[in-house]
Design an enzyme around this catalytic site. Structure first.
Site, PDB file in Angstrom:
ATOM      1  N   ALA A  81       0.847  -1.203   0.000  1.00 15.67           N
ATOM      2  CA  ALA A  81       0.000   0.000   0.000  1.00 15.67           C
ATOM      3  C   ALA A  81       0.876   1.245   0.000  1.00 15.67           C
ATOM      4  CB  ALA A  81      -0.917  -0.014   1.230  1.00 15.67           C
ATOM      5  N   ASP A 105      -1.143  -4.629   3.310  1.00 17.67           N
ATOM      6  CA  ASP A 105       0.250  -4.304   3.619  1.00 17.67           C
ATOM      7  C   ASP A 105       0.590  -4.898   4.986  1.00 17.67           C
ATOM      8  OD1 ASP A 105       2.085  -1.683   2.344  1.00 17.67           O
ATOM      9  OD2 ASP A 105       2.753  -2.676   4.186  1.00 17.67           O
ATOM     10  N   PRO A 160      14.016  -2.404  -3.197  1.00 18.49           N
ATOM     11  CA  PRO A 160      15.144  -1.472  -3.025  1.00 18.49           C
ATOM     12  C   PRO A 160      16.473  -2.076  -3.472  1.00 18.49           C
ATOM     13  CG  PRO A 160      14.570  -2.477  -0.924  1.00 18.49           C
ATOM     14  CD  PRO A 160      13.555  -2.963  -1.923  1.00 18.49           C
ATOM     15  N   PHE A 199       4.348   3.546 -14.678  1.00 16.87           N
ATOM     16  CA  PHE A 199       5.159   4.671 -15.157  1.00 16.87           C
ATOM     17  C   PHE A 199       4.783   5.996 -14.496  1.00 16.87           C
ATOM     18  CE2 PHE A 199       5.268   1.513 -18.583  1.00 16.87           C
ATOM     19  CZ  PHE A 199       6.639   1.398 -18.774  1.00 16.87           C
ATOM     20  N   CYS A 214      13.378   5.841  -7.604  1.00 11.51           N
ATOM     21  CA  CYS A 214      13.478   4.928  -8.757  1.00 11.51           C
ATOM     22  C   CYS A 214      14.732   5.057  -9.605  1.00 11.51           C
ATOM     23  CB  CYS A 214      12.253   5.128  -9.646  1.00 11.51           C
ATOM     24  SG  CYS A 214      10.739   4.668  -8.829  1.00 11.51           S
ATOM     25  N   PHE A 217      12.248  15.420  -3.044  1.00 14.95           N
ATOM     26  CA  PHE A 217      13.087  15.216  -4.234  1.00 14.95           C
ATOM     27  C   PHE A 217      12.551  15.941  -5.459  1.00 14.95           C
ATOM     28  CE2 PHE A 217      11.175  12.186  -7.267  1.00 14.95           C
ATOM     29  CZ  PHE A 217      10.087  11.705  -6.551  1.00 14.95           C
TER      30      PHE A 217
END
Ligand code: NAD
Ligand code: UPG
Length: 466
Positions: free
Chosen positions: A11, A35, A94, A163, A278, A340
């Site tokens: 989630a 989750d 990760p 995407f 990513c 970011f």
């Protein structure tokens, strides 16, 4: 086959918004997002929509419209798997922090644990969809686990990479450039599984924008797309340094090259460096895959994108130190922005973290203001670097909830995120309350140079040689 029940494992930034949009567009499908993180599920279920675990423009409205109607958030993973005809795996992948491939390969332990749980629980045939970004050929590993651990039920594995970009997740999900579905179209069951997923997206995505490929092409296309996007940012950032040396201006260069229809105008903003969960992870993964096939030149080519990005962050902090007369020790430096990118509260791999760490090594006193990032998150980001103790980080860096207070008595302001509100601040009043000379280091190139210099600031814009 018409899908009526979906389970999404994970989630997070992808699972939450993606399922919310499918729930909105397909009211006839019952979707449960599960989750292991209880706090996250509780936040998704919070009656106060400001407390959703993820901030994305437009998301709260969709959750409000669908939650407890056909969209559910739960920690009962077994039940949701059991009930679902289609299961999306949307857990984190990760970079590995241990063992073989440490610092490069994707850590697939969460994916494997999902596959094992699905295999253990499933009593009827299921379609399993890879939504997470995965190394090419992961579907083979998932299939092997499902087939060997399972209760003899049939599994079809599809790859359906996501995407969406953060900050525009809802818009990207509602109007995707394309939806990519990889599946095994050599068998009847494989074809039906692909069609079942196509039918879901076809509710709102034009058929021509739904692309079906083989599984490996789909998995690899996701890594390729991120590598190309990140490469564009590193390319423009490399040119930004040449601009600074030569008197050219990167904004003008970006515009000039972007008007070439073969290059196109998007994703050409020079910056203090790309961040996000990513780009770095996926390129490192690509580099690792290339090396594992002995393709060393290919690996070196893509690794350079990361090397350039690290350089861009370091040269930004180096420039602050050298401009402030080669010492920032004990000087107050204000950070505007920690996320970011704008319009998200996500800070994963944010350039701000590295720039702050470099300046703290020089004993700067940093005050941070970000409209969406919490104080706790900022300290966690710094503590995770393990450069210094948590106590030292707290002594050297303060988080402010008011930008004007953050800028007061400061020697320099560094703009790390392109939040729109920064453009409209009362820069005259900020200037009056700063130490002189008052410096601005604009790592996003968002301020009006003439206006800012007219007030009296010494202004450095990334990629501007004037
Ligand atoms: N963040 C993005 O914008 C983005 C976009 C496209 C693709 N992706 C990819 O999507 C995947 C997920 O990314 P994210 O940003 O949503 O990650 P995230 O960390 O925000 O969310 C992942 C969630 O999965 C949960 N989880 C892990 N193992 C589990 C298990 N065994 N059972 C149940 N839950 C489990 C975690 O608790 C976490 O809440 C990654 O592979 C990422 O590369 C991310
Ligand atoms: O011209 C640009 C464009 C982006 N960035 C930076 O690049 C990073 C990534 O930005 P963006 O791609 O917009 O956000 P993400 O949410 O990381 O999305 C990327 O990563 C996702 C996860 O895989 C993919 O799904 C998306 O398609 C892909 O754009 C951010 O730090 C941006 O500030 C720049 O510096 N200059």
């Amino acid at each position: 086959m018409k899908i009526k029940t979906i389970c999404c494992i994970g989630a997070g930034y992808v699972g939450g918004p993606t399922m919310a949009v499918i729930a909105k567009q397909c009211p006839e499908i019952r979707i449960t997002v599960v989750d292991i993180n209880e706090a996250r599920i509780a936040a998704w279920n919070s009656s106060n929509l400001d407390e959703l675990p993820i901030f994305e423009p437009g998301l709260a409205d969709i959750v409000k419209e669908t939650r407890d109607k056909n969209l559910f958030f739960s920690t009962d993973i077994d039940k949701a798997i059991d009930e679902a005809e289609m299961i999306f795996i949307s857990v984190n992948t990760p970079t590995k922090t241990y063992g073989k491939g440490k610092g490069m390969a994707s850590d697939l332990k969460y994916i494997e644990s999902c596959a094992r749980q699905i295999a253990r629980v499933a009593k009827q045939d299921k379609i399993v969809v890879e939504k997470s970004t995965l190394p090419v050929r992961t579907a083979a590993a998932i299939k092997s686990i499902l087939d060997n651990v399972g209760n003899g039920v049939q599994f079809q594995i599809l790859s359906n990479p996501e995407f969406l970009a953060e900050g525009t997740a809802v818009q990207d999900l509602l109007n995707p450039d394309r939806v990519l579905i990889g599946g095994d179209e050599s068998t009847k069951e494989g074809k039906e599984a692909v069609q079942a997923l196509v039918d879901i997206y076809a509710k709102w995505v034009p058929k021509d924008n739904i692309l079906t490929t083989n599984v490996w092409s789909s998995e690899l296309s996701k890594l390729t797309a991120n590598a190309f996007l990140a490469q564009r940012v590193s390319s423009i950032n490399a040119m930004s340094e040449i601009c600074e040396k030569t008197g050219a201006d990167i904004t003008e260069v970006s515009k000039a090259i972007g008007m070439d229809s073969r290059i196109g105008p998007k994703f050409l903003n020079a910056s203090v460096g790309f961040g996000g969960s990513c780009f770095q992870k996926d390129i490192l993964n690509l580099v690792y895959i290339a090396k594992s096939y002995g393709l060393n030149e290919v690996a070196d080519y893509w690794e350079q994108v990361i090397i350039m990005n690290d350089h861009q962050k370091n040269r930004f902090s180096d420039n602050i130190v050298s401009t402030l007369y080669n010492t920032v020790s004990g000087k107050k430096i204000t950070f505007l922005g920690w996320a970011f990118k704008k319009d998200t509260n996500d800070t994963r791999e944010s350039a701000a973290i590295k720039v702050a760490d470099n300046l703290l090594n020089e004993q700067a006193q940093i005050e941070v203001y970000d409209p969406k990032v919490t104080e706790e998150r900022i300290y966690t980001d710094l503590d995770n670097l393990k450069t210094r103790s948590s106590e030292e980080n707290k002594n050297l860096l303060t988080v402010q909830s008011d930008p004007y207070r953050a800028c007061k008595n400061s020697h320099a302001i560094a703009i790390l995120t392109e939040w729109d509100e920064f453009k409209n601040y009362d820069w005259e009043s900020i200037y009056k309350n700063m130490q002189k000379p008052a410096f601005i280091f604009d790592g996003r190139g968002i301020l009006d140079k003439a206006l800012i210099e007219n007030i009296g600031f010494t202004y450095y814009k990334i990629g501007s040689g004037n």
